[in-house]
Enzyme design. Structure first.
Site, PDB file in Angstrom:
ATOM      1  N   TYR A  53      26.789  -5.272  18.954  1.00 18.06           N
ATOM      2  CA  TYR A  53      25.323  -5.283  18.914  1.00 18.06           C
ATOM      3  C   TYR A  53      24.820  -6.450  18.075  1.00 18.06           C
ATOM      4  O   TYR A  53      25.277  -6.690  16.955  1.00 18.06           O
ATOM      5  CB  TYR A  53      24.783  -3.974  18.322  1.00 18.06           C
ATOM      6  N   HIS A  83       9.259 -11.292  19.230  1.00 20.05           N
ATOM      7  CA  HIS A  83       8.934 -10.367  18.141  1.00 20.05           C
ATOM      8  C   HIS A  83       7.813 -10.887  17.243  1.00 20.05           C
ATOM      9  O   HIS A  83       7.269 -10.124  16.438  1.00 20.05           O
ATOM     10  CB  HIS A  83      10.185 -10.079  17.303  1.00 20.05           C
ATOM     11  N   ASN A 196      15.504  -8.431  10.596  1.00 19.36           N
ATOM     12  CA  ASN A 196      15.815  -7.027  10.347  1.00 19.36           C
ATOM     13  C   ASN A 196      15.823  -6.762   8.856  1.00 19.36           C
ATOM     14  O   ASN A 196      16.675  -7.287   8.139  1.00 19.36           O
ATOM     15  CB  ASN A 196      17.196  -6.689  10.924  1.00 19.36           C
ATOM     16  N   TYR A 282     -13.334  17.070 -19.425  1.00 18.76           N
ATOM     17  CA  TYR A 282     -11.990  16.745 -18.948  1.00 18.76           C
ATOM     18  C   TYR A 282     -11.787  15.239 -18.742  1.00 18.76           C
ATOM     19  O   TYR A 282     -10.717  14.712 -19.018  1.00 18.76           O
ATOM     20  CB  TYR A 282     -11.712  17.452 -17.614  1.00 18.76           C
TER      21      TYR A 282
END
Length: 511
Positions: A53, A83, A196, A282
């Protein structure tokens, strides 16, 4: 400053130096050697003809498609071009520089199988200040930040866009030519190795961690000033009261606030007053509990980011024994969860600051300060609308605090059927922190005005420093003025280190 990238990685300080300080980058000889060794394994796989791959197959849902040897370089270039599919406004220069440096770091760990010249080409972009144009939309944090990293890698090929000096996009080929750089021809595995990983979301998270640490300290400063202006008590911040609830961040914030409130004639004026409130509201009394919890959250996030800086996040990875294995290390869940958690914490630090602003401006709760901190309320509105602005920002931060990391959408023909949304989580975290800067600015402005109205009583050293930092811009209490520039000035004071440094000269280092 020069940042040297070793095969063991880099530090958060290195990322800040390159992203914001334009530090030069150098690859250590050991780094080049580690990458060359990793590359030799990929070359052997190519020679064997095995289907692996990312080396001899397609990507994502096309992982089972074998690619002939003569087309594998074409495959890598096609991957980058397809991409680089982002859209929208460009990401800030500091984010892109952090992302590129972190990609070099990832390659330098020696598990990506790229030639050293690929990492050197990215270093050249950084050192020649060639910044790719990276659109804000495109990453799901699946396989990491594919689209943003592809926009960076595209510039290496002499394609795509870069950020010009005027902020406009320019052709990458022209920018490379001006810098004296040549486009890179990618070999097998290299395109995938460039895109990646979690580098974009990690870069944004590291920048956010640095900013949040400063803002959480400034939140203690503005809280103390507001409490002082409202004639609050310093007793809830005594160290023995926080030792019995030992959350680390709470103790730090309480110590900061207690020290900031000392040596103040304003505080001394009501210390023994029987009419003084037994308990403050508070938003005053619980300031360390909220800001301290945010500090503890930041510590957790810092730990997560530190681990990621040591991580191999590529896919597939090249192992020293010659195996090339697919992993899921690119999944951004750890960073997405951390960013969402920190956004929640930062939003609450801003929310409690806005509540103190509201008290300062309310004549029924501010302990004898004039309505909206105007000496002539009625004709004048004072800081009334500054609180509106703060309230609107708090509302936006509440929306942004909704977690992005639970919003997975499947992609790539259901191959990538669960995504992290880590890019979205870290990007909105940066917006929350920018909004927090504005909220603390409104609190600082309101507290300074309140302290001015306590004259002739002398405020704490921190109060005097804040008045000096803002006084030239806001003047003395009086008729209404154009308020937006004053808020911008207060933002600058909150965002930079000047006020903190001045205060620390008087009372010692704040944490």
């Amino acid at each position: 400053m020069t940042v040297t990238i070793q095969p063991t990685g880099i530090s958060p300080a290195d990322v800040l130096a390159v992203a914001r300080g334009d530090a030069k980058v150098v690859l250590a000889p050991a780094t080049l050697a580690a990458m060359a060794t990793s590359r030799s394994i990929v070359d052997d796989i190519e020679a064997d003809g095995r289907p692996v791959y990312g080396v001899s197959t397609g990507f994502g849902a096309l992982a089972n498609t074998f690619v002939a040897p003569e087309r594998r370089a074409e495959l890598q270039h096609a991957l980058i071009r397809s991409h680089a599919a982002g859209i929208g406004a460009p990401m800030p220069r500091e984010v892109v520089r952090a992302m590129m440096l972190l990609r070099v770091r990832s390659l330098a760990l020696g598990h990506s199988g790229v030639r050293p010249l690929v990492a050197e080409a990215l270093v050249d972009l950084l050192n020649h200040e060639v910044t790719p144009w990276v659109p804000e939309h495109g990453s799901l944090g699946a396989s990491g930040d594919l689209a943003p990293l592809a926009h960076c890698a595209l510039v290496l090929l002499g394609d795509g866009w870069v950020l010009g000096p005027d902020g406009q996009r320019q052709p990458a080929a022209d920018a490379l030519r001006r810098a004296g750089l040549a486009p890179v021809e990618l070999a097998a595995k290299e395109g995938l190795a460039l895109i990646n990983g979690t580098d974009g979301m990690l870069g944004m998270l590291l920048l956010a961690i640095h900013d949040a640490a400063h803002l959480f300290t400034m939140a203690d400063v503005t809280a103390a000033l507001a409490i002082e202006a409202m004639l609050g008590s310093d007793r809830p911040f005594l160290p023995e009261l926080h030792a019995i609830r030992p959350h680390p961040g709470q103790g730090v914030s309480a110590t900061n606030i207690h020290r900031l409130l000392q040596h103040s004639a304003v505080m001394d004026s009501h210390r023994d007053d029987v009419a003084h409130a037994v308990q403050d509201a508070y938003s005053m009394r619980c300031a360390p509990q909220v800001a301290g919890a945010a500090r503890d959250t930041l510590d957790f996030v810092r730990t997560v980011a530190g681990r990621e800086l040591l991580s191999v996040v590529d896919n597939p990875v090249v192992l020293p024994d010659g195996r090339v294995e697919s992993t899921g290390n690119f999944h951004g869940a750890p960073l997405g969860f951390a960013a969402d958690f920190l956004a929640i914490a930062a939003a609450e630090v801003g929310a409690i600051a806005e509540r103190r602003v509201d008290r300062l401006l309310d004549v029924t709760r501010s302990r004898d300060l004039p309505a909206f901190l105007s000496p002539d309320a009625g004709v004048n509105s004072g800081l009334m609308i500054a609180q509106y602005t703060a309230a609107g920002i708090v509302a936006e931060n509440r929306r942004l605090a909704a977690p992005a990391s639970v919003d997975s959408l499947p992609t790539s023909g259901m191959q990538e059927d669960h995504v992290s949304m880590g890019w979205a989580a870290t990007k909105k975290l940066r917006t929350v922190l920018d909004n927090l800067t504005s909220l603390l600015a409104v609190e600082l402005l309101s507290a300074v005005r309140g302290l001015q109205l306590r004259a002739p009583l002398t405020p704490s050293p921190a109060g005097r420093a804040a008045i000096a930092a803002l006084g030239g811009a806001i003047g003395e209490p009086g008729p209404d003025v154009f308020l937006a520039p004053l808020i911008e000035t207060a933002r600058e004071v909150v965002a930079t280190a000047t006020l903190r440094a001045t205060v620390e000269q008087e009372i010692g280092e704040l944490n």
